[in-house]
Design an enzyme around this catalytic site. Structure first.
Site, PDB file in Angstrom:
ATOM      1  N   ARG A 178      31.656  75.964  30.904  1.00  0.00           N
ATOM      2  CA  ARG A 178      30.821  75.031  31.663  1.00  0.00           C
ATOM      3  C   ARG A 178      29.632  74.582  30.808  1.00  0.00           C
ATOM      4  O   ARG A 178      28.811  75.409  30.399  1.00  0.00           O
ATOM      5  CB  ARG A 178      30.335  75.725  32.932  1.00  0.00           C
ATOM      6  CG  ARG A 178      29.682  74.810  33.954  1.00  0.00           C
ATOM      7  CD  ARG A 178      29.259  75.622  35.174  1.00  0.00           C
ATOM      8  NE  ARG A 178      28.625  74.779  36.160  1.00  0.00           N
ATOM      9  CZ  ARG A 178      29.268  74.164  37.157  1.00  0.00           C
ATOM     10  NH1 ARG A 178      30.578  74.322  37.281  1.00  0.00           N
ATOM     11  NH2 ARG A 178      28.624  73.417  38.017  1.00  0.00           N
TER      12      ARG A 178
ATOM     13  N   ARG B 243      27.757  29.579  52.458  1.00  0.00           N
ATOM     14  CA  ARG B 243      29.152  30.012  52.341  1.00  0.00           C
ATOM     15  C   ARG B 243      29.945  29.630  53.587  1.00  0.00           C
ATOM     16  O   ARG B 243      29.393  29.518  54.686  1.00  0.00           O
ATOM     17  CB  ARG B 243      29.233  31.522  52.105  1.00  0.00           C
ATOM     18  CG  ARG B 243      28.715  32.349  53.242  1.00  0.00           C
ATOM     19  CD  ARG B 243      29.045  33.825  53.052  1.00  0.00           C
ATOM     20  NE  ARG B 243      28.289  34.425  51.969  1.00  0.00           N
ATOM     21  CZ  ARG B 243      28.396  35.711  51.649  1.00  0.00           C
ATOM     22  NH1 ARG B 243      29.254  36.486  52.306  1.00  0.00           N
ATOM     23  NH2 ARG B 243      27.669  36.227  50.680  1.00  0.00           N
TER      24      ARG B 243
ATOM     25  N   ASN C  39      19.421  42.362  54.236  1.00  0.00           N
ATOM     26  CA  ASN C  39      19.025  41.606  53.051  1.00  0.00           C
ATOM     27  C   ASN C  39      17.631  40.999  53.128  1.00  0.00           C
ATOM     28  O   ASN C  39      17.064  40.638  52.093  1.00  0.00           O
ATOM     29  CB  ASN C  39      20.053  40.508  52.774  1.00  0.00           C
ATOM     30  CG  ASN C  39      21.398  41.081  52.385  1.00  0.00           C
ATOM     31  OD1 ASN C  39      21.487  41.872  51.458  1.00  0.00           O
ATOM     32  ND2 ASN C  39      22.451  40.710  53.112  1.00  0.00           N
TER      33      ASN C  39
ATOM     34  N   GLN D  18      23.412  42.192  42.815  1.00  0.00           N
ATOM     35  CA  GLN D  18      23.454  42.841  44.118  1.00  0.00           C
ATOM     36  C   GLN D  18      22.081  42.802  44.775  1.00  0.00           C
ATOM     37  O   GLN D  18      21.089  43.232  44.179  1.00  0.00           O
ATOM     38  CB  GLN D  18      23.897  44.300  43.973  1.00  0.00           C
ATOM     39  CG  GLN D  18      25.295  44.463  43.390  1.00  0.00           C
ATOM     40  CD  GLN D  18      26.376  44.122  44.391  1.00  0.00           C
ATOM     41  OE1 GLN D  18      26.607  42.954  44.679  1.00  0.00           O
ATOM     42  NE2 GLN D  18      27.036  45.116  44.921  1.00  0.00           N
TER      43      GLN D  18
END
Length: 430
Positions: free
Chosen positions: A187, A97, A48, A129
């Site tokens: 297809r 956290r 991160n 994210q």
């Protein structure tokens, strides 16, 4: 009314849970962005905050969230001190956290619910994210309006894929696979098939009531469609070089336009050189420079970018003078107040901060790094400088950092010029 997505199409709504909440219920909502950044990433250690195109990974999404101006607060939830420092430096608040939601087995929803319970003032949470570095402010701005103006309870990002899917069969078995989303006898061509919508994981907006029920997608829900070029996710090391190239082309680099850079201010000691002064047997003082850095400065000058060298250490003055002569660049030295001197130069050159690029390396450079339209430091710069720059070079001082930063300036200039040319195209002519 159906929701409008990034491509100008209508997003389908789903009222299956019947939990729609009218946007008129409350005149003002507290909307928070929440970026989950655990320190124990298994795929890529400390992924991160790993540098991606000169910016910590979470820096890309923090910048997009802050510049969107739709959030009352932007948070990073982490259990790691280094990640917390980077988050604060890039303008986010930090939610520490608990160990209970920092385990390998902990889900994103567990962490989001913990945040929600500890921040009762928040009405809507957008889980962004950290691994989506091509996210732009406009994506968030348009998505949040689906909640605030159209009354949706949850919104999530998707991308359109044109992949034919087949049923998986056991290895070694004699079962025949079957198509899941096509007829092999008919297809379709890509242009004849609208494809399928898949979550791209960039963001998930949800009202607090849904999160308390253990849902990120529920109530009156809809999607926000993002174009494929902005749908980047990083899980393993092999993704990194691909993501870096994608970010350089499609990433969000901030509000300032890089094509207006007219001047580079570059420190000699700690940027152009490695900060060391060598003494020969005869007592002569010397420094070394990298020929790539000299070429980088020449590249900028060729493109009309003026380069001025800065030297604040008296002991290195004579050496800096020789280097400036070799580089063909003006030199400023003996600066008691670097910021004041830089602003004097800007007045003389009739420039604004957004037109200035600054390559520094120490505490004395912090203010200039913060104010410059584009700023950078070598990878071995002190933490105080690393925490206030817009770009961190992969290379060290005296070992190609100047060349790298020069290439970055020119790349952003080319990117912006290309975008300007695209904006001039009259789409109605096609």
């Amino acid at each position: 009314m159906d929701a409008v997505n990034e491509n100008g199409k209508r997003a389908m709504k789903d009222d299956s849970h019947g939990n729609s909440t009218s946007p008129k219920r409350r005149k003002s909502r507290h909307i928070s962005a929440l970026i989950l950044a655990r320190g124990g990433s298994k795929g890529i250690p400390l992924k991160n905050i790993k540098m991606l195109a000169g910016v910590p990974l979470i820096g890309w999404v923090i910048r997009a969230a802050v510049d969107s101006n739709v959030f009352n607060s932007v948070w990073v939830s982490t259990d790691h001190e280094e990640i917390a420092k980077v988050a604060l430096a890039w303008g986010a608040k930090v939610h520490k956290r608990s160990p209970e939601v920092s385990q390998d087995s902990s889900s994103s929803l567990d962490t989001i619910r913990e945040f929600s319970r500890q921040h009762r003032e928040v009405d809507v949470i957008c889980n962004i994210q950290a691994t989506s570095p091509c996210l732009h402010p406009k994506h968030l701005t348009e998505a949040v309006e689906l909640i605030t103006k159209q009354g949706y309870d949850s919104v999530f990002s998707v991308v359109r894929r044109h992949n034919f899917r087949w049923k998986e069969v056991e290895k070694g078995g004699d079962c025949s696979t079957e198509p899941m989303n096509l007829n092999p006898a008919c297809r379709p061509r890509r242009q004849d098939w609208s494809g399928e919508l898949c979550e791209n994981g960039s963001f998930y907006f949800a009202k607090k009531e849904l999160i308390e029920q253990g849902l990120l997608q529920g109530g009156k829900k809809t999607y926000y469609e993002m174009k494929p070029e902005y749908s980047v996710d990083i899980d393993v090391d092999i993704d990194w070089p691909v993501a870096e190239q994608r970010v350089l082309r499609f990433g969000y680099f901030g509000k300032d336009k890089p094509e207006v850079v007219r001047l580079l201010l570059c420190n000699v000691s700690g940027c152009l050189t490695d900060g060391q002064i060598y003494t020969s047997a005869s007592g002569e003082e010397m420094v070394s420079i990298n020929i790539r850095d000299q070429i980088g400065i020449s590249m900028l000058k060729k493109e009309g970018v003026k380069v001025i060298l800065l030297e604040t250490y008296p002991i290195a003055k004579a050496l800096a003078v020789r280097l400036s002569e070799r580089m063909g660049c003006p030199l400023l030295h003996h600066m008691d107040d670097k910021l004041k001197e830089v602003e004097r130069i800007m007045v003389e050159e009739k420039l604004e901060w957004k037109e200035v690029a600054y390559l520094g390396n120490d505490e004395a450079d912090v203010k200039c790094l913060e104010l410059a339209g584009l700023s950078g430091v070598p990878v071995d710069a002190p933490t105080v400088a690393l925490n206030h720059t817009k770009y961190t070079c992969h290379n060290a001082a005296g070992h190609g950092a100047v060349r790298e930063f020069a290439e970055h300036i020119l790349l952003l200039k080319k990117k912006a010029k290309s975008q300007m040319e695209q904006d001039r195209i009259c789409r109605d002519a096609f």
